[in-house]
Design a protein around this motif. Structure first.
Motif, mmCIF file in Angstrom:
data_model
loop_
_atom_site.group_PDB
_atom_site.id
_atom_site.type_symbol
_atom_site.label_atom_id
_atom_site.label_comp_id
_atom_site.label_asym_id
_atom_site.label_seq_id
_atom_site.Cartn_x
_atom_site.Cartn_y
_atom_site.Cartn_z
ATOM 1 N N PRO A 1 0.811 -1.226 0.000
ATOM 2 C CA PRO A 1 0.000 0.000 0.000
ATOM 3 C C PRO A 1 0.844 1.275 0.000
ATOM 4 O O PRO A 1 0.452 2.280 -0.596
ATOM 5 N N ASP A 2 2.029 1.241 0.645
ATOM 6 C CA ASP A 2 2.898 2.426 0.667
ATOM 7 C C ASP A 2 3.318 2.856 -0.736
ATOM 8 O O ASP A 2 3.569 4.036 -0.988
ATOM 9 N N ASP A 3 3.416 1.875 -1.629
ATOM 10 C CA ASP A 3 3.851 2.196 -2.992
ATOM 11 C C ASP A 3 2.841 3.089 -3.715
ATOM 12 O O ASP A 3 3.155 3.684 -4.742
ATOM 13 N N LEU A 4 1.650 3.145 -3.173
ATOM 14 C CA LEU A 4 0.615 3.964 -3.812
ATOM 15 C C LEU A 4 0.704 5.438 -3.412
ATOM 16 O O LEU A 4 0.076 6.293 -4.041
ATOM 17 N N GLU A 5 1.492 5.706 -2.361
ATOM 18 C CA GLU A 5 1.533 7.061 -1.808
ATOM 19 C C GLU A 5 1.656 8.151 -2.869
ATOM 20 O O GLU A 5 0.927 9.125 -2.878
ATOM 21 N N GLU A 6 2.632 7.955 -3.768
ATOM 22 C CA GLU A 6 2.896 9.009 -4.748
ATOM 23 C C GLU A 6 1.779 9.156 -5.782
ATOM 24 O O GLU A 6 1.741 10.114 -6.540
ATOM 25 N N ILE A 7 0.886 8.207 -5.788
ATOM 26 C CA ILE A 7 -0.166 8.201 -6.801
ATOM 27 C C ILE A 7 -1.480 8.759 -6.276
ATOM 28 O O ILE A 7 -2.279 9.331 -7.019
ATOM 29 N N LEU A 8 -1.699 8.618 -4.968
ATOM 30 C CA LEU A 8 -2.972 9.063 -4.408
ATOM 31 C C LEU A 8 -3.088 10.582 -4.448
ATOM 32 O O LEU A 8 -2.094 11.300 -4.360
ATOM 33 N N ILE A 9 -4.311 11.045 -4.590
ATOM 34 C CA ILE A 9 -4.567 12.485 -4.642
ATOM 35 C C ILE A 9 -4.955 12.957 -3.245
ATOM 36 O O ILE A 9 -5.954 12.479 -2.693
ATOM 37 N N PRO A 10 -4.155 13.884 -2.678
ATOM 38 C CA PRO A 10 -4.453 14.344 -1.322
ATOM 39 C C PRO A 10 -5.859 14.944 -1.254
ATOM 40 O O PRO A 10 -6.258 15.700 -2.130
ATOM 41 N N GLY A 11 -6.582 14.570 -0.230
ATOM 42 C CA GLY A 11 -7.904 15.157 -0.020
ATOM 43 C C GLY A 11 -9.022 14.488 -0.802
ATOM 44 O O GLY A 11 -10.165 14.901 -0.698
ATOM 45 N N LEU A 12 -8.691 13.477 -1.573
ATOM 46 C CA LEU A 12 -9.736 12.788 -2.334
ATOM 47 C C LEU A 12 -10.207 11.571 -1.540
ATOM 48 O O LEU A 12 -9.465 10.613 -1.345
ATOM 49 N N ASP A 13 -11.440 11.627 -1.093
ATOM 50 C CA ASP A 13 -12.001 10.585 -0.253
ATOM 51 C C ASP A 13 -12.862 9.691 -1.136
ATOM 52 O O ASP A 13 -13.857 10.140 -1.696
ATOM 53 N N SER A 14 -12.452 8.429 -1.269
ATOM 54 C CA SER A 14 -13.138 7.584 -2.257
ATOM 55 C C SER A 14 -13.239 6.134 -1.818
ATOM 56 O O SER A 14 -12.573 5.702 -0.889
ATOM 57 N N HIS A 15 -14.099 5.396 -2.501
ATOM 58 C CA HIS A 15 -14.059 3.934 -2.454
ATOM 59 C C HIS A 15 -13.031 3.531 -3.509
ATOM 60 O O HIS A 15 -13.261 3.730 -4.697
ATOM 61 N N ARG A 16 -11.889 3.009 -3.078
ATOM 62 C CA ARG A 16 -10.782 2.846 -4.012
ATOM 63 C C ARG A 16 -10.622 1.406 -4.496
ATOM 64 O O ARG A 16 -10.521 0.478 -3.703
ATOM 65 N N VAL A 17 -10.601 1.267 -5.809
ATOM 66 C CA VAL A 17 -10.360 -0.029 -6.433
ATOM 67 C C VAL A 17 -9.078 0.099 -7.247
ATOM 68 O O VAL A 17 -8.961 0.980 -8.086
ATOM 69 N N VAL A 18 -8.101 -0.764 -6.962
ATOM 70 C CA VAL A 18 -6.825 -0.656 -7.663
ATOM 71 C C VAL A 18 -6.615 -1.876 -8.548
ATOM 72 O O VAL A 18 -6.798 -3.015 -8.117
ATOM 73 N N LEU A 19 -6.242 -1.618 -9.788
ATOM 74 C CA LEU A 19 -5.830 -2.680 -10.703
ATOM 75 C C LEU A 19 -4.358 -2.472 -11.005
ATOM 76 O O LEU A 19 -3.925 -1.331 -11.219
ATOM 77 N N VAL A 20 -3.587 -3.559 -10.991
ATOM 78 C CA VAL A 20 -2.185 -3.445 -11.367
ATOM 79 C C VAL A 20 -1.989 -4.246 -12.651
ATOM 80 O O VAL A 20 -2.302 -5.437 -12.703
ATOM 81 N N ASN A 21 -1.499 -3.596 -13.654
ATOM 82 C CA ASN A 21 -1.341 -4.193 -14.987
ATOM 83 C C ASN A 21 -2.612 -4.948 -15.413
ATOM 84 O O ASN A 21 -2.560 -6.065 -15.915
ATOM 85 N N GLY A 22 -3.743 -4.332 -15.132
ATOM 86 C CA GLY A 22 -5.011 -4.888 -15.599
ATOM 87 C C GLY A 22 -5.661 -5.878 -14.657
ATOM 88 O O GLY A 22 -6.775 -6.329 -14.905
#
Lengths: 441, 251
Positions: free
Chosen positions: A77-98
């Motif tokens: 999950p830490d690897d996502l830090e640089e990708i997340l948008i500060p202040g955006l509160d969401s139900h998050r679904v992550v796909l890696v390489n599809g």
């Protein structure tokens, strides 16, 4: 000649449906097989193919992409830090390489009547849940990249909303690409179904770790029931070396409202096809778009909005900023069937050219077969007004900053249609950064 | 503060300024009057560095620096300000963002610390109060959809914020009704100070009822043909520009 010439996409097919034995429903295998045949029956589009007149597939074919055949599990999950948008509160679904990455996803509390998550997981858990829904909207005679996606159909994102369900926070779909040793193509398939009266916001983001070479060929099928409302923000920020394809197939029942905001900033070569079909009256479809195309970059948009029933409204508003040797294509078609009276459509494509060597091919088309309609289209290709530039400079603002401010002002009309302030700030910042490094001629 | 000597300038190959001599000292307010086509606006634009004006002879120095070799932004950073006759609309560019970018660009160029968002807003509020303006114009795009009066007020507001050493008001009265004119003139008067000089370019005398100049110049055919006190403006109003032109030709 069909089927005789190898069309160059065999490598995309080779590893595709080799799923573990006993997993996955038969009906899906059948669909994959049909799609494979459709792929093999097609030849590669060339500049003589009308839809591909301005966009060459040569660079894409040269890469010899192969289907992604393994999941990436090493990410934390830490690897996502640089990708997340500060202040955006969401139900998050992550796909890696599809592939759906449950360990990186944070679905949060969901109301009853919402199913959210990975496509494969849902197929495994409930093989028949999607039988009548998947691969329906896109139609039988699938164009090449849709057929390729279907042939390799394996995983992706699913959101199913029962009737009248509303989700307050946005769903954030992060499609993360991570470079592999060999150039890979990921072909996620996304399915979004909103029952009658359901409402949701979906933020779809394409991002990468690093600047690696890969290809994304994503397909979305979106179906909106009567009175359903979907706000759909799409932020394409692939790696600068990536190839990106999106085919978005939208079906709207009566009174439904869809707003799609298409932000295209990344990838060296990106093509987006947006296809809208109205199934009931008084539906509204609003397609907004902003693209930046810099050196070695191609941004290609194809819109196909069919007013086949009366009293529907569509807006197509796309703006582009081009610099360096950037290229863009806008090919927008709005068609109105004979019986589709009282159709209301307005299409616009405006381009701001920051250099002499940038190029845009813009082709808005209206095909109107009804007589009582309100339809318009307009296109502009212009430069920064010297008056505006001088005004800013006369206030002490340097020429480069003044140009950026004017570009952001031009882009602002589209950026402000995004659903969340945090997202608007994020996109403005990204646009600003790209313009800061843009060559001025 | 400003010294202009023998200035000649062409626009589109046509000579508009034909040997203009002019100087302004600290804290002075000079009015430049003249008929249409006399070169008033051209002079204002040449001083501010607009493209499309070709200086063929003469000089213009501002606090000892050669103004004519500088970029427009460098002139502004030195303390020159042009209030436009036709302020430009910048759709999509937020007024607050614009004002902050302008002020910080100037501070940065002078080697002074830039203002953060909080101190900037405090400053803005203060300036709005001085000019008796409400803050609705801050949220809008720069001049976009503004009325004529709002545009001119926004110019004066920018001037209040940027605190120039020399402000050039290019036909600030044009297109304003008497109420709007008074608001703008009050704003300008509030900004008068012993360190700030002004050049008020105008076609009509009426602005000078509100902004009292120290010196009035009459421009005709690209040259200053007469200078005097504010009574010169009244005389012009009475007799019309024909009087000056006739004298100019006789001279």
């Amino acid at each position: 000649m069909n089927g005789v010439l190898p069309n160059g996409f065999e490598s995309w097919l080779s590893a595709a449906p080799e799923r573990p034995a006993g997993v996955g429903p038969d009906w899906l295998d059948d669909q994959r097989r049909v799609a494979q045949e459709q792929v093999r029956a097609q030849s590669v589009p060339t500049s003589k193919t009308e839809d591909w007149r301005y966009t060459s597939l040569k660079g894409l074919l040269e890469q010899g992409f192969a289907q992604v055949d393994e999941s990436i599990t090493a990410l934390q999950p830490d690897d996502l830090e640089e990708i997340l948008i500060p202040g955006l509160d969401s139900h998050r679904v992550v796909l890696v390489n599809g592939r759906y990455a449950p360990e990186l996803s944070v679905l949060g509390d969901l109301p009853k009547g919402v199913r959210l998550g990975g496509l494969r997981a849902l197929l495994d858990a409930d093989p028949d849940a999607l039988r009548e829904r998947l691969n329906r909207i896109a139609g039988d005679r699938q164009p090449l990249f849709l057929a390729l996606n279907t042939a390799g159909l394996d995983d992706g994102f699913v959101a199913l909303f029962d009737r009248a369900v509303m989700l307050e926070r946005p769903i954030e779909l992060i499609h993360l690409s991570v470079g592999m040793d060999e150039p890979r193509v990921a072909q996620p398939r996304h399915l979004i179904v909103l029952g009658d009266g359901a409402q949701a916001t979906l933020i779809e983001r394409y991002v990468s770790l690093g600047e690696s070479l890969y290809c994304t060929n994503s397909v979305l099928e979106i179906s909106l029931g009567r009175d359903a409302v979907l706000q759909h923000d799409r932020i394409q920020m692939e790696s600068a070396n990536a190839f990106h394809l999106t085919g978005l197939y939208l079906s709207q029942d009566a009174n439904s409202r869809y707003r799609g905001v298409n932000i295209g900033l990344g990838a060296r070569w990106a093509r987006t096809e947006l296809v809208t079909r109205f199934r009931g009256e008084q539906a509204e479809c609003d397609l907004q778009g902003l693209y930046l195309a810099g050196d070695r970059q191609l941004m290609d948009y194809h819109l196909d909005v069919a007013h086949s029933v009366p009293r529907c409204t569509s807006r197509e508003n796309f703006k582009g900023i081009l610099y360096g040797k950037g290229r863009a294509v806008f090919d927008g078609l709005v068609s109105v069937a004979r019986d589709a009276q009282k159709s209301d459509a307005a299409m616009s494509n405006r381009n701001l050219m920051l250099s002499e060597s940038a190029e845009v091919d813009t082709k808005p088309q209206l095909e109107i077969n009804a007589d009582d309609v309100k339809c318009s289209h307009g296109t502009t290709v212009g430069r920064i007004e010297p008056e505006m530039l001088f005004y800013l400079r006369s206030r002490g603002i340097s020429a480069p900053l003044a140009r950026r401010m004017l570009c952001l002002g031009f882009a602002g009309e589209i950026i402000q249609t995004l659903s969340a302030e945090a997202l608007r700030e994020h996109v403005s910042e990204q646009v600003g950064q790209r313009l800061e490094s843009a060559p001025l001629n | 503060m400003l010294a202009v000597k023998g200035l000649r300038a062409n626009v589109g190959g046509k000579e508009i300024l034909r040997g203009l001599d002019f100087s302004v000292g600290p804290g002075e307010v000079h009015a430049i009057m003249g008929p249409n086509g006399s070169g008033k606006s051209t002079f204002a634009h040449v001083l501010s560095g607009r493209e499309g004006y070709e200086v063929t002879a003469g000089s213009a120095t501002f606090e000892g620096q050669d103004l004519l070799t500088l970029e427009p932004e460098e002139r502004a950073q030195l303390g020159l300000f042009l209030a436009f006759q036709y302020p430009v609309e910048l759709p999509g560019v937020n007024n607050t963002y614009f004002l902050k970018a302008a002020l910080n660009s100037i501070l940065k160029a002078r080697g002074e610390p830039e203002l953060d968002a909080v101190s900037f807003l405090r400053l803005i509020k203060e300036k709005l109060k001085i000019l008796h303006l409400d803050d609705s114009l801050l949220k809008r795009a720069v001049n976009a959809g503004f009325s004529g009066g709002e545009k001119k007020r926004n110019e004066i507001f920018q001037m209040a914020l940027l605190e120039p050493k020399l402000a050039i008001l290019d036909e600030t009265d044009s297109g304003l009704d008497i109420d709007a004119l008074r608001v703008v003139a009050d704003g300008v008067n509030a900004l008068r100070s012993p360190e700030r000089s002004m050049i008020v370019v105008t076609h009509y005398q009426r602005l000078l009822d509100y902004i009292q100049p120290d010196v009035v110049h009459v421009l005709s055919k690209g040259r200053i043909i007469r200078s005097g006190g504010k009574e010169l403006a009244l005389e012009l109003e009475e007799k019309g520009y024909g009087w000056i032109d006739a004298e100019g030709q006789a001279a």
